[in-house]
Design an enzyme around this catalytic site. Structure first.
Site, PDB file in Angstrom:
ATOM      1  N   HIS A  55     -18.746  43.154  -8.691  1.00 42.09           N
ATOM      2  CA  HIS A  55     -17.746  42.284  -9.324  1.00 42.09           C
ATOM      3  C   HIS A  55     -16.467  42.381  -8.499  1.00 42.09           C
ATOM      4  O   HIS A  55     -16.424  43.101  -7.483  1.00 42.09           O
ATOM      5  CB  HIS A  55     -17.534  42.679 -10.785  1.00 42.09           C
ATOM      6  CG  HIS A  55     -17.286  44.154 -10.990  1.00 42.09           C
ATOM      7  ND1 HIS A  55     -16.163  44.794 -10.517  1.00 42.09           N
ATOM      8  CD2 HIS A  55     -18.040  45.114 -11.590  1.00 42.09           C
ATOM      9  CE1 HIS A  55     -16.208  46.069 -10.828  1.00 42.09           C
ATOM     10  NE2 HIS A  55     -17.348  46.298 -11.475  1.00 42.09           N
ATOM     11  N   GLY A  83     -13.817  43.966  -8.934  1.00 42.66           N
ATOM     12  CA  GLY A  83     -13.308  45.336  -8.800  1.00 42.66           C
ATOM     13  C   GLY A  83     -13.890  45.992  -7.548  1.00 42.66           C
ATOM     14  O   GLY A  83     -13.167  46.578  -6.739  1.00 42.66           O
ATOM     15  N   HIS A  84     -15.213  45.872  -7.381  1.00 38.72           N
ATOM     16  CA  HIS A  84     -15.853  46.407  -6.170  1.00 38.72           C
ATOM     17  C   HIS A  84     -15.266  45.737  -4.925  1.00 38.72           C
ATOM     18  O   HIS A  84     -14.986  46.384  -3.922  1.00 38.72           O
ATOM     19  CB  HIS A  84     -17.360  46.124  -6.187  1.00 38.72           C
ATOM     20  CG  HIS A  84     -18.121  46.837  -7.263  1.00 38.72           C
ATOM     21  ND1 HIS A  84     -18.787  46.159  -8.270  1.00 38.72           N
ATOM     22  CD2 HIS A  84     -18.361  48.155  -7.489  1.00 38.72           C
ATOM     23  CE1 HIS A  84     -19.395  47.031  -9.061  1.00 38.72           C
ATOM     24  NE2 HIS A  84     -19.156  48.244  -8.617  1.00 38.72           N
ATOM     25  N   LYS A  90     -10.607  53.495 -11.986  1.00 42.61           N
ATOM     26  CA  LYS A  90     -11.175  53.260 -13.311  1.00 42.61           C
ATOM     27  C   LYS A  90     -12.031  54.457 -13.721  1.00 42.61           C
ATOM     28  O   LYS A  90     -12.019  54.878 -14.862  1.00 42.61           O
ATOM     29  CB  LYS A  90     -12.037  51.994 -13.332  1.00 42.61           C
ATOM     30  CG  LYS A  90     -12.439  51.651 -14.757  1.00 42.61           C
ATOM     31  CD  LYS A  90     -13.427  50.534 -14.818  1.00 42.61           C
ATOM     32  CE  LYS A  90     -14.786  50.943 -14.385  1.00 42.61           C
ATOM     33  NZ  LYS A  90     -15.752  51.081 -15.474  1.00 42.61           N
ATOM     34  N   GLN A 133     -14.269  60.865 -12.112  1.00 45.18           N
ATOM     35  CA  GLN A 133     -15.118  60.842 -10.916  1.00 45.18           C
ATOM     36  C   GLN A 133     -14.280  61.003  -9.654  1.00 45.18           C
ATOM     37  O   GLN A 133     -14.609  61.779  -8.752  1.00 45.18           O
ATOM     38  CB  GLN A 133     -15.892  59.518 -10.885  1.00 45.18           C
ATOM     39  CG  GLN A 133     -16.611  59.237  -9.586  1.00 45.18           C
ATOM     40  CD  GLN A 133     -17.457  57.981  -9.676  1.00 45.18           C
ATOM     41  OE1 GLN A 133     -18.491  57.985 -10.299  1.00 45.18           O
ATOM     42  NE2 GLN A 133     -17.012  56.909  -9.043  1.00 45.18           N
ATOM     43  N   MET A 171     -12.839  45.511 -15.217  1.00 45.63           N
ATOM     44  CA  MET A 171     -14.119  45.001 -14.718  1.00 45.63           C
ATOM     45  C   MET A 171     -15.124  46.135 -14.628  1.00 45.63           C
ATOM     46  O   MET A 171     -14.782  47.248 -14.252  1.00 45.63           O
ATOM     47  CB  MET A 171     -13.921  44.361 -13.354  1.00 45.63           C
ATOM     48  CG  MET A 171     -13.131  43.082 -13.440  1.00 45.63           C
ATOM     49  SD  MET A 171     -12.906  42.362 -11.837  1.00 45.63           S
ATOM     50  CE  MET A 171     -11.901  40.952 -12.299  1.00 45.63           C
TER      51      MET A 171
HETATM   52  P1  AMP Z   1     -20.108  51.619  -9.645  1.00 48.47           P
HETATM   53  O1  AMP Z   1     -20.888  50.550  -8.960  1.00 48.47           O
HETATM   54  O2  AMP Z   1     -19.839  51.366 -11.080  1.00 48.47           O
HETATM   55  O3  AMP Z   1     -20.643  52.998  -9.355  1.00 48.47           O
HETATM   56  O4  AMP Z   1     -18.661  51.592  -8.971  1.00 48.47           O
HETATM   57  C1  AMP Z   1     -18.513  51.725  -7.581  1.00 48.47           C
HETATM   58  C2  AMP Z   1     -17.062  51.960  -7.273  1.00 48.47           C
HETATM   59  O5  AMP Z   1     -16.284  50.856  -7.756  1.00 48.47           O
HETATM   60  C3  AMP Z   1     -16.501  53.203  -7.966  1.00 48.47           C
HETATM   61  O6  AMP Z   1     -15.623  53.873  -7.079  1.00 48.47           O
HETATM   62  C4  AMP Z   1     -15.770  52.640  -9.150  1.00 48.47           C
HETATM   63  O7  AMP Z   1     -14.710  53.453  -9.585  1.00 48.47           O
HETATM   64  C5  AMP Z   1     -15.250  51.340  -8.566  1.00 48.47           C
HETATM   65  N1  AMP Z   1     -14.941  50.389  -9.625  1.00 48.47           N
HETATM   66  C6  AMP Z   1     -15.725  50.010 -10.660  1.00 48.47           C
HETATM   67  N2  AMP Z   1     -15.069  49.152 -11.467  1.00 48.47           N
HETATM   68  C7  AMP Z   1     -13.832  48.984 -10.931  1.00 48.47           C
HETATM   69  C8  AMP Z   1     -12.680  48.231 -11.297  1.00 48.47           C
HETATM   70  N3  AMP Z   1     -12.653  47.464 -12.390  1.00 48.47           N
HETATM   71  N4  AMP Z   1     -11.589  48.308 -10.510  1.00 48.47           N
HETATM   72  C9  AMP Z   1     -11.585  49.096  -9.392  1.00 48.47           C
HETATM   73  N5  AMP Z   1     -12.644  49.814  -8.995  1.00 48.47           N
HETATM   74  C10 AMP Z   1     -13.749  49.774  -9.746  1.00 48.47           C
END
Ligand code: AMP
Length: 281
Positions: free
Chosen positions: A34, A36-37, A149, A153, A184
């Site tokens: 999304h 955010g990524h 977020k 972690q 997100m």
């Molecule tokens: P995930 O795919 O959920 O493991 O997330 C991968 C990376 O994206 C991790 O470092 C999360 O913290 C970051 N991330 C997930 N959601 C957001 C967001 N809304 N805003 C910024 N970073 C995010």
């Protein structure tokens, strides 16, 4: 963009780039990307000459009752999105190669993994830290970008990097939000329209905490109480925890004095949502 699956090929690519003196930036993800990524990816582009995005739904960070099998996946869409961002490498290893038969080595950050999400998801951070350690060893990035977020972690990863002397700069990137303030998350895909509306209570309660501090409130019990009360007004939401803690040690505090974080986890329908805000007096 090149998609690399075999670990050995990823290693070879990184070795060549390093030898040429190029700076490698890594963004680890579990896919179902999304904005955010993608904000992390854009940050990575500013910080490195080469950007690697890993896409790996890591089974060891999911508990036996959690959503590993159901976790949303869409490889083709993710590939298109990353291609458009001009990412150099999408690293997509197989579970079998990351955890081959006989695998038995894990990395654990002892204290920071205990509170907050650690208390509700036993073994979660052990899985996260183990896979991040492996990704660092395979990709050998100079810099890695993680989202604020997932605040705990981020802190656990920073500690691991310091404790194990990894030569990797860890960058925390601010939380990307939808227009209405909801953070997100890939797990937002689980929400029905009414649950999506209910999810607004997380951000609303964080803004309320921020406002209380702006108006001079410092007592943790008053702030946490107000946040819980906000969420309790939403019948579809159930609190796992609301914690006001020290931004580094993640230990609960009584008063907001220095950098503090208000972190919460709330279940809405099938989704377990987390969010946080930094509170400064
Ligand atoms: P995930 O795919 O959920 O493991 O997330 C991968 C990376 O994206 C991790 O470092 C999360 O913290 C970051 N991330 C997930 N959601 C957001 C967001 N809304 N805003 C910024 N970073 C995010």
């Amino acid at each position: 963009m090149q998609v690399i699956e075999p670990i050995e090929e990823m290693r070879r690519w990184s070795e060549v780039e390093r030898r040429e003196g190029r700076r490698i930036a890594l963004v680890p993800t579990m896919g179902f990307l999304h904005q955010g990524h993608l904000s992390l990816v854009r940050d990575a582009k500013q910080r490195g000459d080469r950007v690697v995005v890993s896409l790996f739904v890591n089974p060891t960070q999911f508990g036996p009752q959690e959503d590993f099998a159901a976790y949303p996946r869409n490889f083709e869409r993710d590939r298109r999105l990353l291609d458009k961002e001009c990412v150099h490498i999408m690293f997509h290893p197989s579970v079998e190669e990351i955890y081959p038969e006989g695998y038995q080595t894990h990395v654990e950050v002892e204290q920071l993994s205990v509170p907050l999400c650690g208390a509700f998801r036993p073994g979660h951070f052990r899985g996260v830290i183990t896979v991040v350690t492996k990704l660092f060893n395979i990709v050998r990035p100079h810099v890695a970008i993680f989202g604020c977020k997932d605040y705990q972690q981020l802190q656990v990863i920073r500690r691991m990097v310091r404790d194990l002397n990894f030569d990797v700069e860890v960058v925390g990137h601010p939380t990307a939000r939808e227009a209405d303030g909801v953070a997100m998350s890939s797990r937002n895909a689980y929400l029905s329209p009414s649950e999506r509306k209910a999810a607004l209570c997380l951000n609303r309660s964080l803004r309320c905490a921020e406002e209380m501090v702006r108006q001079g409130e410092r007592r943790a019990d008053a702030i946490v109480g107000a946040v819980r009360a906000q969420i309790a007004r939403e019948p579809l939401a159930q609190v796992d925890y609301v914690s006001l803690c020290d931004a580094e040690s993640l230990r609960d505090i009584d008063k907001v004095q220095e950098a503090a974080v208000l972190a919460l986890a709330v279940r809405v329908g099938k989704a377990r949502l987390i969010d946080n805000v930094m509170l400064k007096p």
